[in-house]
Design a protein around this motif. Structure first.
Motif, PDB file in Angstrom:
ATOM      1  N   GLN A   1       0.830  -1.210   0.000  1.00 39.63           N
ATOM      2  CA  GLN A   1       0.000   0.000   0.000  1.00 39.63           C
ATOM      3  C   GLN A   1       0.864   1.258   0.000  1.00 39.63           C
ATOM      4  O   GLN A   1       0.564   2.240  -0.682  1.00 39.63           O
ATOM      5  CB  GLN A   1      -0.950   0.002   1.196  1.00 39.63           C
ATOM      6  CG  GLN A   1      -2.056  -1.013   1.089  1.00 39.63           C
ATOM      7  CD  GLN A   1      -2.879  -1.093   2.381  1.00 39.63           C
ATOM      8  OE1 GLN A   1      -2.554  -0.460   3.382  1.00 39.63           O
ATOM      9  NE2 GLN A   1      -3.939  -1.897   2.331  1.00 39.63           N
ATOM     10  N   PHE A   2       1.945   1.227   0.783  1.00 41.01           N
ATOM     11  CA  PHE A   2       2.844   2.382   0.813  1.00 41.01           C
ATOM     12  C   PHE A   2       3.428   2.638  -0.569  1.00 41.01           C
ATOM     13  O   PHE A   2       3.486   3.776  -1.048  1.00 41.01           O
ATOM     14  CB  PHE A   2       3.966   2.167   1.838  1.00 41.01           C
ATOM     15  CG  PHE A   2       5.010   3.247   1.810  1.00 41.01           C
ATOM     16  CD1 PHE A   2       4.750   4.488   2.373  1.00 41.01           C
ATOM     17  CD2 PHE A   2       6.247   3.043   1.216  1.00 41.01           C
ATOM     18  CE1 PHE A   2       5.692   5.493   2.349  1.00 41.01           C
ATOM     19  CE2 PHE A   2       7.199   4.037   1.181  1.00 41.01           C
ATOM     20  CZ  PHE A   2       6.916   5.263   1.752  1.00 41.01           C
ATOM     21  N   GLY A   3       3.881   1.603  -1.248  1.00 43.33           N
ATOM     22  CA  GLY A   3       4.432   1.746  -2.597  1.00 43.33           C
ATOM     23  C   GLY A   3       3.401   2.273  -3.578  1.00 43.33           C
ATOM     24  O   GLY A   3       3.715   3.104  -4.436  1.00 43.33           O
ATOM     25  N   GLN A   4       2.157   1.822  -3.445  1.00 40.31           N
ATOM     26  CA  GLN A   4       1.104   2.305  -4.331  1.00 40.31           C
ATOM     27  C   GLN A   4       0.814   3.780  -4.084  1.00 40.31           C
ATOM     28  O   GLN A   4       0.649   4.561  -5.026  1.00 40.31           O
ATOM     29  CB  GLN A   4      -0.173   1.461  -4.153  1.00 40.31           C
ATOM     30  CG  GLN A   4      -0.033   0.059  -4.693  1.00 40.31           C
ATOM     31  CD  GLN A   4      -1.204  -0.846  -4.312  1.00 40.31           C
ATOM     32  OE1 GLN A   4      -1.917  -0.584  -3.336  1.00 40.31           O
ATOM     33  NE2 GLN A   4      -1.375  -1.921  -5.071  1.00 40.31           N
ATOM     34  N   GLN A   5       0.748   4.171  -2.800  1.00 43.93           N
ATOM     35  CA  GLN A   5       0.499   5.576  -2.468  1.00 43.93           C
ATOM     36  C   GLN A   5       1.648   6.463  -2.966  1.00 43.93           C
ATOM     37  O   GLN A   5       1.415   7.547  -3.507  1.00 43.93           O
ATOM     38  CB  GLN A   5       0.330   5.746  -0.959  1.00 43.93           C
ATOM     39  CG  GLN A   5      -0.953   5.157  -0.424  1.00 43.93           C
ATOM     40  CD  GLN A   5      -0.995   5.200   1.102  1.00 43.93           C
ATOM     41  OE1 GLN A   5       0.004   5.479   1.764  1.00 43.93           O
ATOM     42  NE2 GLN A   5      -2.165   4.903   1.658  1.00 43.93           N
ATOM     43  N   LEU A   6       2.850   5.973  -2.794  1.00 45.60           N
ATOM     44  CA  LEU A   6       4.013   6.739  -3.246  1.00 45.60           C
ATOM     45  C   LEU A   6       3.991   6.911  -4.762  1.00 45.60           C
ATOM     46  O   LEU A   6       4.251   7.992  -5.281  1.00 45.60           O
ATOM     47  CB  LEU A   6       5.298   6.058  -2.793  1.00 45.60           C
ATOM     48  CG  LEU A   6       6.602   6.797  -3.050  1.00 45.60           C
ATOM     49  CD1 LEU A   6       6.615   8.123  -2.306  1.00 45.60           C
ATOM     50  CD2 LEU A   6       7.777   5.949  -2.633  1.00 45.60           C
ATOM     51  N   SER A   7       3.641   5.866  -5.470  1.00 48.66           N
ATOM     52  CA  SER A   7       3.554   5.950  -6.934  1.00 48.66           C
ATOM     53  C   SER A   7       2.489   6.941  -7.357  1.00 48.66           C
ATOM     54  O   SER A   7       2.680   7.694  -8.318  1.00 48.66           O
ATOM     55  CB  SER A   7       3.243   4.583  -7.520  1.00 48.66           C
ATOM     56  OG  SER A   7       4.313   3.708  -7.313  1.00 48.66           O
ATOM     57  N   GLN A   8       1.354   6.941  -6.668  1.00 42.30           N
ATOM     58  CA  GLN A   8       0.282   7.885  -7.003  1.00 42.30           C
ATOM     59  C   GLN A   8       0.709   9.325  -6.753  1.00 42.30           C
ATOM     60  O   GLN A   8       0.372  10.228  -7.521  1.00 42.30           O
ATOM     61  CB  GLN A   8      -0.983   7.564  -6.204  1.00 42.30           C
ATOM     62  CG  GLN A   8      -1.676   6.296  -6.635  1.00 42.30           C
ATOM     63  CD  GLN A   8      -2.825   5.924  -5.700  1.00 42.30           C
ATOM     64  OE1 GLN A   8      -3.024   6.557  -4.664  1.00 42.30           O
ATOM     65  NE2 GLN A   8      -3.562   4.880  -6.059  1.00 42.30           N
ATOM     66  N   LEU A   9       1.435   9.535  -5.661  1.00 42.48           N
ATOM     67  CA  LEU A   9       1.880  10.898  -5.345  1.00 42.48           C
ATOM     68  C   LEU A   9       2.947  11.389  -6.321  1.00 42.48           C
ATOM     69  O   LEU A   9       3.016  12.584  -6.628  1.00 42.48           O
ATOM     70  CB  LEU A   9       2.412  10.967  -3.915  1.00 42.48           C
ATOM     71  CG  LEU A   9       1.369  10.778  -2.815  1.00 42.48           C
ATOM     72  CD1 LEU A   9       2.062  10.701  -1.452  1.00 42.48           C
ATOM     73  CD2 LEU A   9       0.372  11.918  -2.832  1.00 42.48           C
ATOM     74  N   LEU A  10       3.786  10.491  -6.812  1.00 47.19           N
ATOM     75  CA  LEU A  10       4.868  10.891  -7.708  1.00 47.19           C
ATOM     76  C   LEU A  10       4.452  10.894  -9.179  1.00 47.19           C
ATOM     77  O   LEU A  10       5.185  11.407 -10.021  1.00 47.19           O
ATOM     78  CB  LEU A  10       6.070   9.967  -7.532  1.00 47.19           C
ATOM     79  CG  LEU A  10       6.757  10.027  -6.164  1.00 47.19           C
ATOM     80  CD1 LEU A  10       7.883   9.009  -6.102  1.00 47.19           C
ATOM     81  CD2 LEU A  10       7.274  11.408  -5.858  1.00 47.19           C
ATOM     82  N   ALA A  11       3.284  10.360  -9.497  1.00 48.14           N
ATOM     83  CA  ALA A  11       2.838  10.258 -10.891  1.00 48.14           C
ATOM     84  C   ALA A  11       2.750  11.610 -11.602  1.00 48.14           C
ATOM     85  O   ALA A  11       3.110  11.704 -12.773  1.00 48.14           O
ATOM     86  CB  ALA A  11       1.492   9.536 -10.956  1.00 48.14           C
TER      87      ALA A  11
END
Length: 150
Positions: free
Chosen positions: A43-53
């Motif tokens: 979940q952390f990796g997914q949230q980080l990817s969404q924020l950096l997209a």
């Protein structure tokens, strides 16, 4: 594939990005069903990817820096100003030196050596010594310790 019964960050990122083979993905999904710690990392990796997209789109909006070309008028003006200043100094220094070393001991500003206090006259006559002394303060301190004022 697991370390101490947990998936590594690299394995989770590989799975999240869709690069894991079907066999690896099945094993990772089975592990994620029973491991809350690995679920949190996913979940952390997914949230980080969404924020950096949005970053690539934001970077594309920034104005491109053009290569700096030499602006010859400015370079020419700076060169002319420097040359003018050098010429002014070259012309005025001998004139000022003539005033300082006048025949009657007069100094620029209308002072002559007779109207100066003895301390100022001594400082003017021995300016080279005082300049040397300012660059060597330890010598002054040694002289004061020995009872010999400079």
């Amino acid at each position: 594939m697991t370390t101490r019964n947990h998936l590594t960050s690299a394995q989770i990122d590989h799975y999240r990005s869709g690069l894991a083979s079907a066999e690896q993905a099945a094993h990772i999904e089975a592990h994620l069903k029973n491991c809350p710690q690995c679920q949190q990392e996913l979940q952390f990796g997914q949230q980080l990817s969404q924020l950096l997209a949005p970053l690539p789109q934001l970077a594309a909006r920034l104005p491109r820096r053009s290569s700096r070309s030499v602006r010859w008028p400015r370079v020419f003006a700076a060169g002319m100003a420097t040359a003018s200043l050098a010429l002014a100094v070259f012309i005025s220094v001998p004139h000022l030196a003539g005033n300082i070393a006048g025949s009657n001991g007069a100094y620029p500003g209308g002072f002559d050596s007779q109207s100066l206090s003895p301390q100022v006259a001594d400082a003017v006559q021995n300016i080279e010594f005082y300049q040397w002394l300012s660059n060597h303060p330890q010598m002054l301190q040694q002289g004061l310790q020995n009872g010999n004022p400079a």
